[in-house]
Scaffold this active site. Structure first.
Site, PDB file in Angstrom:
ATOM      1  N   ALA A 199       0.538  -1.268   0.345  1.00  0.00           N
ATOM      2  CA  ALA A 199       0.101   0.137   0.271  1.00  0.00           C
ATOM      3  C   ALA A 199       0.882   1.513  -0.089  1.00  0.00           C
ATOM      4  O   ALA A 199       1.517   1.043   0.858  1.00  0.00           O
ATOM      5  CB  ALA A 199      -0.993   0.530   1.352  1.00  0.00           C
ATOM      6  N   CYS A 226      -2.865  -8.349   6.370  1.00  0.00           N
ATOM      7  CA  CYS A 226      -2.499  -7.036   7.025  1.00  0.00           C
ATOM      8  C   CYS A 226      -2.683  -7.081   9.089  1.00  0.00           C
ATOM      9  O   CYS A 226      -3.109  -7.603   9.458  1.00  0.00           O
ATOM     10  CB  CYS A 226      -3.916  -6.219   6.733  1.00  0.00           C
ATOM     11  SG  CYS A 226      -3.770  -4.567   7.497  1.00  0.00           S
TER      12      CYS A 226
HETATM   13  C1  LIG Z   1       4.614  -0.372   2.966  1.00  0.00           C
HETATM   14  C2  LIG Z   1       4.433  -1.977   3.081  1.00  0.00           C
HETATM   15  C3  LIG Z   1       3.251  -1.498   2.092  1.00  0.00           C
HETATM   16  C4  LIG Z   1       2.418  -2.607   2.995  1.00  0.00           C
HETATM   17  N1  LIG Z   1       1.237  -3.148   2.287  1.00  0.00           N
HETATM   18  C5  LIG Z   1       0.442  -4.286   1.867  1.00  0.00           C
HETATM   19  C6  LIG Z   1      -1.008  -4.814   1.571  1.00  0.00           C
HETATM   20  O1  LIG Z   1      -1.039  -3.536   0.065  1.00  0.00           O
HETATM   21  N2  LIG Z   1      -0.518  -6.362   1.117  1.00  0.00           N
HETATM   22  C7  LIG Z   1      -0.554  -6.964   1.579  1.00  0.00           C
HETATM   23  O2  LIG Z   1      -1.221  -7.507   1.261  1.00  0.00           O
HETATM   24  N3  LIG Z   1       0.079  -6.415   1.972  1.00  0.00           N
HETATM   25  C8  LIG Z   1       1.417  -5.696   2.284  1.00  0.00           C
HETATM   26  N4  LIG Z   1       2.572  -5.302   2.521  1.00  0.00           N
HETATM   27  C9  LIG Z   1       3.360  -6.641   3.148  1.00  0.00           C
HETATM   28  C10 LIG Z   1       3.993  -7.158   1.878  1.00  0.00           C
HETATM   29  O3  LIG Z   1       3.709  -7.578   0.665  1.00  0.00           O
HETATM   30  C11 LIG Z   1       4.839  -8.421   2.170  1.00  0.00           C
HETATM   31  O4  LIG Z   1       4.245  -9.112   2.772  1.00  0.00           O
HETATM   32  C12 LIG Z   1       5.756  -8.059   3.703  1.00  0.00           C
HETATM   33  O5  LIG Z   1       6.820  -6.505   3.042  1.00  0.00           O
HETATM   34  C13 LIG Z   1       7.068  -9.015   3.570  1.00  0.00           C
HETATM   35  O6  LIG Z   1       7.798  -9.410   2.424  1.00  0.00           O
HETATM   36  P1  LIG Z   1       9.421  -8.491   2.734  1.00  0.00           P
HETATM   37  O7  LIG Z   1       9.837  -9.280   3.452  1.00  0.00           O
HETATM   38  O8  LIG Z   1       9.899  -9.290   1.460  1.00  0.00           O
HETATM   39  O9  LIG Z   1       8.875  -7.084   2.639  1.00  0.00           O
HETATM   40  C14 LIG Z   1       3.127  -4.437   3.500  1.00  0.00           C
HETATM   41  C15 LIG Z   1       4.294  -4.025   2.913  1.00  0.00           C
HETATM   42  C16 LIG Z   1       4.799  -2.474   3.501  1.00  0.00           C
HETATM   43  C17 LIG Z   1       6.570  -2.504   4.161  1.00  0.00           C
END
Ligand SMILES: Cc1cc2nc3c(=O)[nH]c(=O)nc-3n(C[C@H](O)[C@H](O)[C@H](O)COP(=O)(O)O)c2cc1C
Length: 379
Positions: A27, A110
């Site tokens: 998001a 979320c």
């Molecule tokens: C700024 C931000 C916004 C996010 N918004 C969403 C979202 O809208 N929908 C969702 O399923 N996950 C959302 N996430 C989670 C990510 O999709 C992901 O699952 C999470 O960051 C873990 O992955 P990573 O370790 O590669 O960052 C968000 C993460 C961040 C950092």
């Protein structure tokens, strides 16, 4: 041995995703400009910012604008957030029926209090029947158009309430085309380390559809390691690409067994930043573009020798000319910082998950609290 020799192609519904790499929905981040920028480096599946199902049904103008895709962007991959089957069915019908999306994902991960307090996000899979009803309603709305519906969730609410194995089995049984696991509980937020062994366990439990692993991929070798360690069918990359859209090029090279290119020097990073600005301006106009770009600055400069007063000026930039002037002040030859692990984006500290009263008393109670389908941003 390279990943291409050991990894069968990832298929999500009708789409071959090669390399098996997905840009995580984020998001406020994965808007059309950011997706386009990332796609310039490599192939994969690039999911848009989360869109609230109720806002789709109500045709909220801001929400309709979020459904902007670049010309030729295929598949147009959209994440929806909803907490009741009827609204999700209607929203999926709209985005699929009106040809706005070619792939729909749903967010059940979320951890934000204003969402879980109403029984949404990571709280929802605890209610198995409600979760199944939402997946079924969404699949029924998407399937006739040949549009795959996928589901993204976390390990559970906290360590006493894991939901991921049931969520995976239910999603598969109800016709989802793939599942993605962020290997943390909601209580962990983004803290600590993702527990990849959960991805392996989900892969054992869900055998008929692809299982995507998510959490803590910051480099191409992290991605290969996750694939090898867990047996997952693909990886979902979130914070690792913040300020580093070229990570998708590195992932493509790694999955093809080619050497991973060196990280860019500061001059090349500045060119990426400028390109990002151009794409944002094209889609959103200068004011909104600059506001959006400002939140990426710290990520772009992570680990580079950029003084604090110059960083502050970048973080307040208000026009493309000013951006050019600031870029001129950077040491363009500064090499990519070898020791920088990459931006972790938001980390958050672990904490208790806020839930509706009595939520954990009955895992099968399908009730949805009044007004649960709230607008929000966050994941
Ligand atoms: C700024 C931000 C916004 C996010 N918004 C969403 C979202 O809208 N929908 C969702 O399923 N996950 C959302 N996430 C989670 C990510 O999709 C992901 O699952 C999470 O960051 C873990 O992955 P990573 O370790 O590669 O960052 C968000 C993460 C961040 C950092």
């Amino acid at each position: 041995m390279t990943a291409t020799l050991t990894t069968p192609a990832l298929r999500i519904g009708p789409y071959a995703v090669d390399p098996p790499v997905v840009l995580a929905p984020m998001a406020g981040i994965t808007n059309v400009a950011f997706r386009q920028l990332c796609q310039e480096y490599g192939a994969g599946l690039y999911v848009c910012e989360m869109i609230t199902a109720r806002a789709v049904v109500e045709r909220h103008p801001g929400t309709m604008h979020m459904m902007t895709f670049a010309e030729g962007e295929r598949p147009r991959s959209m994440q929806l957030y909803g907490v009741d089957p009827k609204t999700m069915r209607e929203a999926v019908k709209i985005v699929v029926g009106e040809g706005l999306a070619d792939h729909v994902d749903a967010n059940f991960g979320c951890p934000v209090a204003k969402v879980t307090r109403k029984g949404g996000g990571a709280a929802l899979p605890f209610k198995r029947r409600l979760f199944a009803d939402i997946v079924r309603a969404s699949v029924e709305a998407a399937e006739p158009a040949g549009v795959p519906f996928t589901v993204k969730f976390r390990v559970g609410i906290d360590d006493e309430h894991h939901t991921y194995l049931d969520a995976g089995r239910i999603a598969e049984a109800e016709g989802a085309s793939a599942v993605a696991l962020h290997a943390r509980t909601a209580a962990q937020r983004y803290s600590g380390q993702a527990d990849w062994s959960r991805i392996s366990r989900l892969k054992e439990a869900v055998t008929g559809i692809p299982v995507l692993g998510n959490g803590d991929i910051f480099t191409a070798s992290d991605a290969l390691r996750m694939m090898a360690q867990t047996g997952c069918d693909g990886v979902v990359v979130g914070r690792g690409c913040l300020g580093r859209p070229w990570l998708f090029g590195e992932l493509e090279a790694a999955f093809a067994g080619r050497p991973v290119p060196e990280g860019p020097n500061l001059g090349e990073v500045a060119r990426v930043l400028r390109r990002h600005a151009d794409l944002l301006v094209r889609h959103d106009g200068v004011d909104k573009a600059m506001r959006d770009l400002r939140k990426h600055m710290a990520w772009y400069f992570m680990g580079f020798p950029v003084g604090s007063s110059l960083r502050r000026r970048f973080a307040m930039v208000s026009a493309p000319d000013e951006l050019d002037e600031l870029i001129g002040q950077l040491d363009h030859d500064a090499p990519f910082p070898a020791d920088a692990l990459g931006p972790r984006g938001r980390q958050g500290s672990p904490g208790k998950v806020t839930l509706p009263h009595g939520w954990l008393d009955d895992p099968d109670d399908p009730c949805v609290p009044e007004g649960a389908d709230l607008m929000h941003s966050g994941g």
